[in-house]
Scaffold this motif. Structure first.
Motif, PDB file in Angstrom:
ATOM      1  N   PRO A  69       0.792  -1.250   0.000  1.00 53.93           N
ATOM      2  CA  PRO A  69       0.000   0.000   0.000  1.00 53.93           C
ATOM      3  C   PRO A  69       0.820   1.295   0.000  1.00 53.93           C
ATOM      4  O   PRO A  69       0.703   2.133   0.897  1.00 53.93           O
ATOM      5  CB  PRO A  69      -0.814  -0.124   1.298  1.00 53.93           C
ATOM      6  CG  PRO A  69       0.064  -0.901   2.210  1.00 53.93           C
ATOM      7  CD  PRO A  69       0.831  -1.871   1.328  1.00 53.93           C
ATOM      8  N   SER A  70       1.650   1.442  -1.019  1.00 53.73           N
ATOM      9  CA  SER A  70       2.395   2.702  -1.157  1.00 53.73           C
ATOM     10  C   SER A  70       2.833   2.858  -2.605  1.00 53.73           C
ATOM     11  O   SER A  70       2.708   1.923  -3.398  1.00 53.73           O
ATOM     12  CB  SER A  70       3.638   2.702  -0.256  1.00 53.73           C
ATOM     13  OG  SER A  70       4.684   1.960  -0.842  1.00 53.73           O
ATOM     14  N   VAL A  71       3.348   4.020  -2.924  1.00 55.28           N
ATOM     15  CA  VAL A  71       3.990   4.187  -4.227  1.00 55.28           C
ATOM     16  C   VAL A  71       5.222   3.289  -4.207  1.00 55.28           C
ATOM     17  O   VAL A  71       5.997   3.316  -3.254  1.00 55.28           O
ATOM     18  CB  VAL A  71       4.401   5.664  -4.436  1.00 55.28           C
ATOM     19  CG1 VAL A  71       5.312   5.812  -5.631  1.00 55.28           C
ATOM     20  CG2 VAL A  71       3.160   6.542  -4.570  1.00 55.28           C
ATOM     21  N   ALA A  81       1.317   6.076   3.685  1.00 53.45           N
ATOM     22  CA  ALA A  81       0.164   6.784   4.270  1.00 53.45           C
ATOM     23  C   ALA A  81      -0.501   5.973   5.379  1.00 53.45           C
ATOM     24  O   ALA A  81      -0.871   6.510   6.411  1.00 53.45           O
ATOM     25  CB  ALA A  81      -0.840   7.113   3.180  1.00 53.45           C
ATOM     26  N   ASN A  82      -0.634   4.652   5.155  1.00 52.60           N
ATOM     27  CA  ASN A  82      -1.352   3.816   6.124  1.00 52.60           C
ATOM     28  C   ASN A  82      -0.479   2.705   6.668  1.00 52.60           C
ATOM     29  O   ASN A  82      -0.977   1.651   7.069  1.00 52.60           O
ATOM     30  CB  ASN A  82      -2.599   3.208   5.459  1.00 52.60           C
ATOM     31  CG  ASN A  82      -3.661   4.257   5.239  1.00 52.60           C
ATOM     32  OD1 ASN A  82      -4.077   4.911   6.184  1.00 52.60           O
ATOM     33  ND2 ASN A  82      -4.060   4.446   3.992  1.00 52.60           N
ATOM     34  N   ASN A 108       2.461  -1.468  -6.303  1.00 51.51           N
ATOM     35  CA  ASN A 108       1.380  -0.854  -5.523  1.00 51.51           C
ATOM     36  C   ASN A 108       0.158  -1.787  -5.470  1.00 51.51           C
ATOM     37  O   ASN A 108      -0.181  -2.439  -6.460  1.00 51.51           O
ATOM     38  CB  ASN A 108       1.006   0.486  -6.181  1.00 51.51           C
ATOM     39  CG  ASN A 108      -0.245   1.088  -5.587  1.00 51.51           C
ATOM     40  OD1 ASN A 108      -1.339   0.890  -6.104  1.00 51.51           O
ATOM     41  ND2 ASN A 108      -0.106   1.790  -4.492  1.00 51.51           N
ATOM     42  N   ASP A 109      -0.505  -1.850  -4.309  1.00 51.88           N
ATOM     43  CA  ASP A 109      -1.619  -2.790  -4.116  1.00 51.88           C
ATOM     44  C   ASP A 109      -2.808  -2.552  -5.059  1.00 51.88           C
ATOM     45  O   ASP A 109      -3.399  -3.498  -5.591  1.00 51.88           O
ATOM     46  CB  ASP A 109      -2.077  -2.800  -2.650  1.00 51.88           C
ATOM     47  CG  ASP A 109      -2.499  -1.431  -2.125  1.00 51.88           C
ATOM     48  OD1 ASP A 109      -2.274  -0.420  -2.818  1.00 51.88           O
ATOM     49  OD2 ASP A 109      -3.067  -1.380  -1.017  1.00 51.88           O
ATOM     50  N   ALA A 110      -3.153  -1.273  -5.273  1.00 51.30           N
ATOM     51  CA  ALA A 110      -4.287  -0.998  -6.169  1.00 51.30           C
ATOM     52  C   ALA A 110      -3.899  -1.327  -7.615  1.00 51.30           C
ATOM     53  O   ALA A 110      -4.726  -1.822  -8.395  1.00 51.30           O
ATOM     54  CB  ALA A 110      -4.708   0.460  -6.054  1.00 51.30           C
ATOM     55  N   THR A 134      -9.798   1.244  -5.137  1.00 53.95           N
ATOM     56  CA  THR A 134      -9.930   0.261  -4.062  1.00 53.95           C
ATOM     57  C   THR A 134     -10.315   0.989  -2.775  1.00 53.95           C
ATOM     58  O   THR A 134      -9.730   2.005  -2.417  1.00 53.95           O
ATOM     59  CB  THR A 134      -8.629  -0.550  -3.845  1.00 53.95           C
ATOM     60  OG1 THR A 134      -7.579   0.337  -3.459  1.00 53.95           O
ATOM     61  CG2 THR A 134      -8.223  -1.291  -5.100  1.00 53.95           C
ATOM     62  N   GLY A 138      -7.374   2.831   3.173  1.00 47.79           N
ATOM     63  CA  GLY A 138      -7.156   4.035   2.372  1.00 47.79           C
ATOM     64  C   GLY A 138      -8.002   3.955   1.108  1.00 47.79           C
ATOM     65  O   GLY A 138      -8.882   3.087   0.997  1.00 47.79           O
ATOM     66  N   LEU A 139      -7.755   4.860   0.183  1.00 42.24           N
ATOM     67  CA  LEU A 139      -8.381   4.764  -1.149  1.00 42.24           C
ATOM     68  C   LEU A 139      -7.237   4.586  -2.145  1.00 42.24           C
ATOM     69  O   LEU A 139      -6.351   5.436  -2.232  1.00 42.24           O
ATOM     70  CB  LEU A 139      -9.111   6.050  -1.513  1.00 42.24           C
ATOM     71  CG  LEU A 139     -10.515   6.325  -0.986  1.00 42.24           C
ATOM     72  CD1 LEU A 139     -11.058   7.598  -1.641  1.00 42.24           C
ATOM     73  CD2 LEU A 139     -11.470   5.165  -1.233  1.00 42.24           C
ATOM     74  N   GLY A 140      -7.240   3.461  -2.859  1.00 44.06           N
ATOM     75  CA  GLY A 140      -6.190   3.210  -3.846  1.00 44.06           C
ATOM     76  C   GLY A 140      -6.751   3.412  -5.248  1.00 44.06           C
ATOM     77  O   GLY A 140      -7.969   3.379  -5.456  1.00 44.06           O
ATOM     78  N   GLU A 154      -2.186   8.136  -7.383  1.00 43.29           N
ATOM     79  CA  GLU A 154      -2.593   8.186  -5.967  1.00 43.29           C
ATOM     80  C   GLU A 154      -3.839   9.055  -5.875  1.00 43.29           C
ATOM     81  O   GLU A 154      -3.820  10.131  -5.278  1.00 43.29           O
ATOM     82  CB  GLU A 154      -1.444   8.749  -5.118  1.00 43.29           C
ATOM     83  CG  GLU A 154      -0.283   7.784  -4.910  1.00 43.29           C
ATOM     84  CD  GLU A 154      -0.574   6.743  -3.820  1.00 43.29           C
ATOM     85  OE1 GLU A 154      -1.374   7.011  -2.906  1.00 43.29           O
ATOM     86  OE2 GLU A 154       0.006   5.646  -3.905  1.00 43.29           O
ATOM     87  N   HIS A 157      -5.325  10.836  -2.703  1.00 48.84           N
ATOM     88  CA  HIS A 157      -4.487  11.799  -1.992  1.00 48.84           C
ATOM     89  C   HIS A 157      -4.610  13.233  -2.477  1.00 48.84           C
ATOM     90  O   HIS A 157      -3.693  14.022  -2.281  1.00 48.84           O
ATOM     91  CB  HIS A 157      -3.026  11.341  -2.032  1.00 48.84           C
ATOM     92  CG  HIS A 157      -2.766  10.212  -1.072  1.00 48.84           C
ATOM     93  ND1 HIS A 157      -2.208  10.405   0.166  1.00 48.84           N
ATOM     94  CD2 HIS A 157      -3.049   8.903  -1.162  1.00 48.84           C
ATOM     95  CE1 HIS A 157      -2.151   9.241   0.795  1.00 48.84           C
ATOM     96  NE2 HIS A 157      -2.653   8.308   0.010  1.00 48.84           N
ATOM     97  N   GLU A 168      -8.869  10.507   1.032  1.00 48.29           N
ATOM     98  CA  GLU A 168      -9.045   9.167   1.614  1.00 48.29           C
ATOM     99  C   GLU A 168      -9.284   9.236   3.122  1.00 48.29           C
ATOM    100  O   GLU A 168      -9.860   8.323   3.693  1.00 48.29           O
ATOM    101  CB  GLU A 168      -7.858   8.244   1.307  1.00 48.29           C
ATOM    102  CG  GLU A 168      -6.616   8.527   2.100  1.00 48.29           C
ATOM    103  CD  GLU A 168      -5.563   7.429   1.988  1.00 48.29           C
ATOM    104  OE1 GLU A 168      -5.704   6.516   1.167  1.00 48.29           O
ATOM    105  OE2 GLU A 168      -4.575   7.510   2.742  1.00 48.29           O
TER     106      GLU A 168
END
Ligand code: BGC
Length: 260
Positions: A69-71, A81-82, A108-110, A134, A138-140, A154, A157, A168
């Motif tokens: 869950p990040s760049v 972020a999370n 990245n997860d999304a 997603t 957070g919001l992906g 992102e 964000h 998010e």
């Protein structure tokens, strides 16, 4: 001949989920295991849980795909972020390879959830502009055009007018739970989010993934945004696992449309 089954692992702020995936069909061939994300979620603590999950799944292969869950650029986390801030600058691929003895590929997860939906799910064969959002802690986001991913968007964000927090923080599923919002209240916030991303990106289709995709029937009727068709992810919240495995397969050089 590349192997047909890969382990996909989806790392989230609250859970680390994994399963072995048949990448030809995009289906799970093992049980789906979930272990809690440790708190604090520092790199070393997460790596321990990651290795435990691989062990419990009795994975025989040598390559693992991961959604994080990040760049992520060249295997290195660039934002957090999370997840614990110590991740910023950490080479996730090296850390998890060392912890498991496997070759590990991370995105990245999304983005990996999007890869799954575009290859096996609701976005298969779409050539136009498809946005995957997603909904989780957070919001992906993942943006595709002609099946090609523009990585590391992102779209959870940005700031909406009148707010001093990124979107998010008051529109994710995490925010809904934290603030104990009714589905109607949450949907009116999500409506504003959808209007804004649609204005900025003009997508032809929006696919909702993450944990929120399983709850689509709870909020669908409250959404007034109708400008773009919105559908839940077909692979529901397994999209992250399936896409991560698909990404590992692509990195070993294979035939799917996973040109990322
Ligand atoms: C992160 C994204 C991630 C999303 C969903 C956001 O807070 O910045 O990179 O895709 O959460 O996990």
């Amino acid at each position: 001949m590349p192997q047909k089954e890969y382990l996909g692992i989806d790392i989230g702020a609250s859970g680390i989920k994994g399963a072995v995936v048949n990448i030809k069909k995009g289906t799970l061939t093992s049980e789906r295991l979930r272990l809690a994300t440790p708190s604090p979620s520092t790199p070393n603590e997460v790596a321990k849980v990651f290795a435990q999950l691989v062990k419990e799944l009795k994975y025989k292969g040598k390559v693992i795909g991961v959604g994080f869950p990040s760049v992520v650029k060249k295997g290195v986390a660039r934002t957090a972020a999370n997840i614990h801030k110590d991740w910023i600058g950490t080479n996730i691929e090296k850390l998890f390879s060392k912890a498991t003895g496997c070759e590990v590929f991370v995105r990245n997860d999304a983005d990996v959830a999007g890869i799954a939906e575009m290859n096996y799910g609701a976005g298969a064969n779409r050539k136009d502009t498809v946005l995957i959002v997603t909904i989780g802690s957070g919001l992906g986001s993942a943006l595709f055009r002609n099946g090609h991913l523009i990585p590391n968007t992102e779209f959870g964000h940005f700031y909406l007018k009148g707010h001093n927090k990124v979107v998010e923080q008051f529109t994710s599923d995490g925010a809904r739970k934290r603030q104990d919002l009714s589905w109607k209240e949450w949907a009116s916030r999500f409506d504003r989010y959808l209007e804004t991303v649609a204005l900025l990106l003009s997508p032809d289709l929006i696919i909702l993934g993450g944990g929120g995709s399983k709850k689509f029937d709870k909020f669908e009727s409250y959404l007034s945004f109708k400008a773009v068709p919105i559908i839940p992810a077909e692979l529901l919240n397994n999209a992250g696992i399936i896409g991560a495995a698909g990404y590992a397969y692509q990195m070993e050089k294979a035939v799917l449309n996973l040109d990322v």
